[in-house]
Write a protein that holds these residues in place. Structure first.
Motif, short mmCIF file in Angstrom:
data_model
loop_
_atom_site.label_atom_id
_atom_site.label_comp_id
_atom_site.label_asym_id
_atom_site.label_seq_id
_atom_site.Cartn_x
_atom_site.Cartn_y
_atom_site.Cartn_z
N THR A 100 19.31 -2.26 5.84
CA THR A 100 17.95 -2.64 5.47
C THR A 100 17.57 -3.91 6.22
O THR A 100 18.43 -4.60 6.76
N GLN A 135 11.57 -8.71 -0.06
CA GLN A 135 11.83 -7.27 -0.10
C GLN A 135 12.93 -6.91 0.89
O GLN A 135 13.13 -7.58 1.90
N THR A 143 14.53 7.00 -6.33
CA THR A 143 13.43 6.06 -6.47
C THR A 143 13.28 5.61 -7.91
O THR A 143 13.13 4.43 -8.19
N SER A 167 16.50 3.28 -8.99
CA SER A 167 16.71 1.98 -8.37
C SER A 167 15.47 1.10 -8.35
O SER A 167 15.54 -0.03 -7.91
N MET A 225 12.84 1.54 -6.49
CA MET A 225 12.27 1.48 -5.15
C MET A 225 10.81 1.90 -5.17
O MET A 225 10.41 2.70 -5.99
N THR A 226 10.07 1.35 -4.26
CA THR A 226 8.69 1.79 -4.08
C THR A 226 8.51 2.15 -2.61
O THR A 226 9.01 1.46 -1.73
N THR A 258 12.82 -2.33 -1.71
CA THR A 258 13.45 -2.73 -2.98
C THR A 258 13.31 -4.23 -3.09
O THR A 258 13.29 -4.94 -2.08
#
Length: 181
Positions: free
Chosen positions: A92, A110, A128, A131, A133-134, A152
């Motif tokens: 990430t 983020q 999603t 966790s 997450m968007t 995240t």
């Protein structure tokens, strides 16, 4: 003995030795008191009775205009650094949740990962939800929007301040600390 305890002991000796033979830690400069207390790991400075007064004084001084961090010149550590967030996990990159006028970006709060969400929509939806997450945006690169960036929240550090303190070989060791707890 743990390496951090050895380092703190060495720093105490260095700071006290520089004070022309005085034998009390209380006689160290405020900057050296702050450095020694910030480097205390187990317990943290709040669990060391000697450390509460100089650290409380530091916290109060930080609220005053023109505050200048007290330095322990004998330890060659300088001012502390501050990093509010942990590193993002492997795979990430750091991202920003908001962008203001003029291109100003908010905090790097983020962790962003580019994923192909078309491989398994069921798996993606479950992951999603679990966790938190968007999905921020999709890219239409021939997969009809299958490549998306998933964000995240970046974890906050429990101890955001740090000192890089050189050991007896001159190699800097990082000591994290918190002024809130």
């Amino acid at each position: 003995m743990r390496p951090s305890l050895i380092l703190v002991a060495a720093l105490t000796g260095t700071a006290l030795g520089a004070l022309a033979g005085r034998a009390k830690a209380e006689d160290a400069s405020w900057g050296c008191q702050v450095l020694l207390c910030a480097a205390s790991q187990n317990p943290s400075w709040r669990g060391v009775a000697y450390c509460v007064p100089p650290m409380t004084k530091l916290i109060a001084a930080m609220k005053e205009p023109g505050f200048s961090w007290p330095i322990c010149h004998e330890a060659k550590a300088g001012k502390p650094g501050r990093e509010n967030y942990e590193d993002c996990p492997a795979g990430t990159t750091v991202g920003y949740s908001s962008q203001g006028d003029g291109g100003w970006r908010g905090e790097p709060d983020q962790c962003i990962k580019t994923v192909d969400v078309c491989r398994s929509p069921i798996e993606r939806n479950a992951h999603t939800r679990q966790s938190g997450m968007t999905i921020e945006r999709s890219f239409g690169n021939g997969h009809d929007g299958c490549i998306q960036q998933v964000a995240t929240p970046r974890p906050r550090r429990a101890d955001p301040y740090f000192f890089d303190i050189p050991n007896d070989q001159g190699v800097k060791e990082r000591f994290w600390f918190n002024l809130d707890h």
